[in-house]
Scaffold this motif. Structure first.
Motif, mmCIF file in Angstrom:
data_model
loop_
_atom_site.group_PDB
_atom_site.id
_atom_site.type_symbol
_atom_site.label_atom_id
_atom_site.label_comp_id
_atom_site.label_asym_id
_atom_site.label_seq_id
_atom_site.Cartn_x
_atom_site.Cartn_y
_atom_site.Cartn_z
ATOM 1 N N GLY A 3 14.199 -3.178 21.344
ATOM 2 C CA GLY A 3 13.064 -2.633 20.602
ATOM 3 C C GLY A 3 12.758 -1.209 21.011
ATOM 4 O O GLY A 3 12.516 -0.339 20.157
ATOM 5 N N GLU A 4 12.777 -0.941 22.331
ATOM 6 C CA GLU A 4 12.537 0.422 22.815
ATOM 7 C C GLU A 4 13.657 1.350 22.366
ATOM 8 O O GLU A 4 13.400 2.488 21.941
ATOM 9 N N GLN A 10 13.320 2.232 18.680
ATOM 10 C CA GLN A 10 12.206 3.159 18.455
ATOM 11 C C GLN A 10 12.601 4.582 18.828
ATOM 12 O O GLN A 10 12.292 5.542 18.112
ATOM 13 N N GLY A 13 14.987 5.976 16.288
ATOM 14 C CA GLY A 13 14.419 6.147 14.952
ATOM 15 C C GLY A 13 15.039 5.234 13.916
ATOM 16 O O GLY A 13 15.126 5.585 12.733
ATOM 17 N N SER A 66 15.654 0.741 12.844
ATOM 18 C CA SER A 66 15.070 -0.587 13.014
ATOM 19 C C SER A 66 15.921 -1.406 13.982
ATOM 20 O O SER A 66 17.118 -1.131 14.169
ATOM 21 N N THR A 67 15.325 -2.416 14.576
ATOM 22 C CA THR A 67 16.079 -3.288 15.488
ATOM 23 C C THR A 67 17.163 -4.053 14.730
ATOM 24 O O THR A 67 18.238 -4.318 15.272
ATOM 25 N N ARG A 113 10.199 12.438 27.160
ATOM 26 C CA ARG A 113 10.220 11.992 25.769
ATOM 27 C C ARG A 113 11.226 12.804 24.956
ATOM 28 O O ARG A 113 12.000 12.253 24.146
ATOM 29 N N LYS A 152 14.818 11.530 23.165
ATOM 30 C CA LYS A 152 15.086 11.756 21.740
ATOM 31 C C LYS A 152 16.310 12.650 21.521
ATOM 32 O O LYS A 152 16.562 13.107 20.414
ATOM 33 N N ASP A 184 0.692 -0.488 26.291
ATOM 34 C CA ASP A 184 0.991 -0.075 24.916
ATOM 35 C C ASP A 184 0.067 1.054 24.466
ATOM 36 O O ASP A 184 0.501 1.984 23.772
ATOM 37 N N ASP A 205 1.604 4.593 23.406
ATOM 38 C CA ASP A 205 1.373 5.108 22.044
ATOM 39 C C ASP A 205 0.737 6.491 22.088
ATOM 40 O O ASP A 205 1.102 7.384 21.314
ATOM 41 N N ASN A 229 3.398 9.048 23.206
ATOM 42 C CA ASN A 229 4.378 9.273 22.145
ATOM 43 C C ASN A 229 3.816 10.169 21.050
ATOM 44 O O ASN A 229 4.507 11.059 20.535
ATOM 45 N N ASP A 237 5.562 13.651 20.428
ATOM 46 C CA ASP A 237 6.205 13.802 19.120
ATOM 47 C C ASP A 237 5.580 14.974 18.357
ATOM 48 O O ASP A 237 6.266 15.648 17.574
#
Length: 394
Positions: A47-48, A51, A54, A56-57, A138, A142, A371, A375, A378, A382
């Motif tokens: 999941g991480e 994310q 960019g 989906s799992t 971060r 990315k 979380d 969030d 991030n 971002d």
């Protein structure tokens, strides 16, 4: 009759305290990062990983099923775990088939200039180092190539990367060696690889204070390049190897900070939303403008792509803080970042083991607390990345 306090030599006592503290920190590092006292980056869940990439799992699982990406370590229950190097490899594979160039490899392209970002404030405790290291990590996660430059003699950023400045760089090896006036070293010789894939470090340490002491004499002797141009000149040797260079500046407006500003393309001014800090920032901005006027007239380049105020340690339920933030947004408009960095016990607790939110395991904290902090970080980082992309014309 009251007993008289025993007197002592302050220099002796401070030296004893420094030695005791250094020994205690060494012991702490050995306990936390045994057996080699060096940090390693944890692996990330599917999941991480999705994310960060960019995607989906389910698409990540399909990539494995179609054997388009390398298989990774899995737990007994079949859960995959990804290290940062594998994530970068997957990015490169995805980029080869991306419809839009730069979808997965988001760094600069051939005609883009390196982005140099300074985190600064005149006031200590405003979260400069915390903001700088989370931004660096971060961006690296990315896919950007990051150089973290610690120009604070206290070297907190260097410490967070698992080094012990008072031991590892006591006599040499800091950024000072690359910008000193007497026989400076090539910048490449002081760069250290870190445990964090995508991030190199130019360490800080007490030796940096020598730059502050030597610059007045160098100015009188007209040593070239002048102090404000030395950082930019040193970086030219290595800048083609990175997408972004991040300065963690000291909490003072000295020659080191000015040299970083003159090498920067963007500035992040961190601020804790209370009126005492805002009043301090008012003085900082005025002093900065006056000093930058002087170096500008001396020939320094003062062209920046952006400047932003980053609200730090924000508590949304604190009424007075909300008023201060509203005041700043009304005053500075779009120059105040949309996303604030929330005050969180998860961030401070991670710091107890010299780690960041991106390094610690989610299971080590209350899920909601972790979380919420993640969030927040991030969103902030971002938004910083979007500023970099805009500076590159994207």
């Amino acid at each position: 009759m009251a007993k008289r306090l025993a007197q002592f030599d302050i220099n002796t006592r401070i030296r004893e305290n420094a030695e005791d503290l250094a020994a205690a920190l060494d012991s702490h590092m050995l306990k936390v990062f045994a057996p080699d006292a060096r940090k390693v980056l944890r692996q990330f869940s599917a999941g991480e990983a999705a994310q960060m990439l960019g995607i989906s799992t389910s698409f990540l699982r399909k990539l494995h099923f179609d054997e388009k990406i390398p298989e990774v370590e899995a737990s007994s229950g079949g859960r995959r775990h990804y290290d940062a190097e594998t994530l970068l490899e997957i990015r490169k594979i995805l980029e080869t088939t991306a419809k839009v160039p730069g979808t997965y490899m988001r760094g600069r392209r051939a005609d883009d200039k390196v982005q140099v970002l300074s985190f600064l404030n005149f006031k200590g405790g405003s979260g400069k180092t915390t903001s700088a290291i989370h931004a660096a990590q971060r961006l690296a996660l990315k896919g950007l190539r990051v150089l973290a430059v610690d120009i604070d003699p206290q070297a907190s950023l260097t410490t967070l990367f698992g080094y012990r400045p008072e031991v590892d760089f006591l006599n040499s090896g800091t950024i000072y060696d690359a910008i000193r006036y007497d026989d400076p070293l090539p910048f490449s010789q002081i760069i250290q690889k870190t445990y964090f894939t995508g991030i190199d470090l130019a360490p800080g340490g007490l030796l940096l204070q020598e730059f502050e002491h030597e610059t007045p004499q160098a100015l009188r002797a007209n040593v070239q390049p002048a102090f404000y141009a030395r950082m930019a000149a040193a970086l030219q040797e290595v800048e083609d190897q990175y997408d972004v260079i991040i300065f963690d500046c000291p909490p003072q407006l000295g020659y080191l900070t000015l040299s970083a500003l003159c090498a920067s393309t963007g500035v992040m001014i961190t601020i804790v939303p209370n009126m005492l800090d805002v009043a301090s920032m008012s003085q900082f901005l005025q002093m900065s403008a006056d000093l930058l006027d002087v170096v500008s007239k001396a020939g320094a380049n003062m062209t920046f792509d952006f400047m932003r105020f980053l609200i730090n340690r924000y508590e949304p339920n604190d009424g007075p803080q909300q008023q201060v933030v509203a005041f700043l947004r009304q005053l500075f408009g779009d120059e105040v970042m949309v996303a604030p960095m929330l005050k969180s016990t998860a961030i401070s607790d991670a710091g107890l083991t010299q780690q960041t939110i991106y390094e610690v395991e989610r299971a080590a904290f209350h899920r909601q607390t972790y979380d919420r902090a993640l969030d927040s970080l991030n969103l902030v980082n971002d938004e910083i990345e979007s500023l970099l992309q805009q500076a590159w014309g994207r």
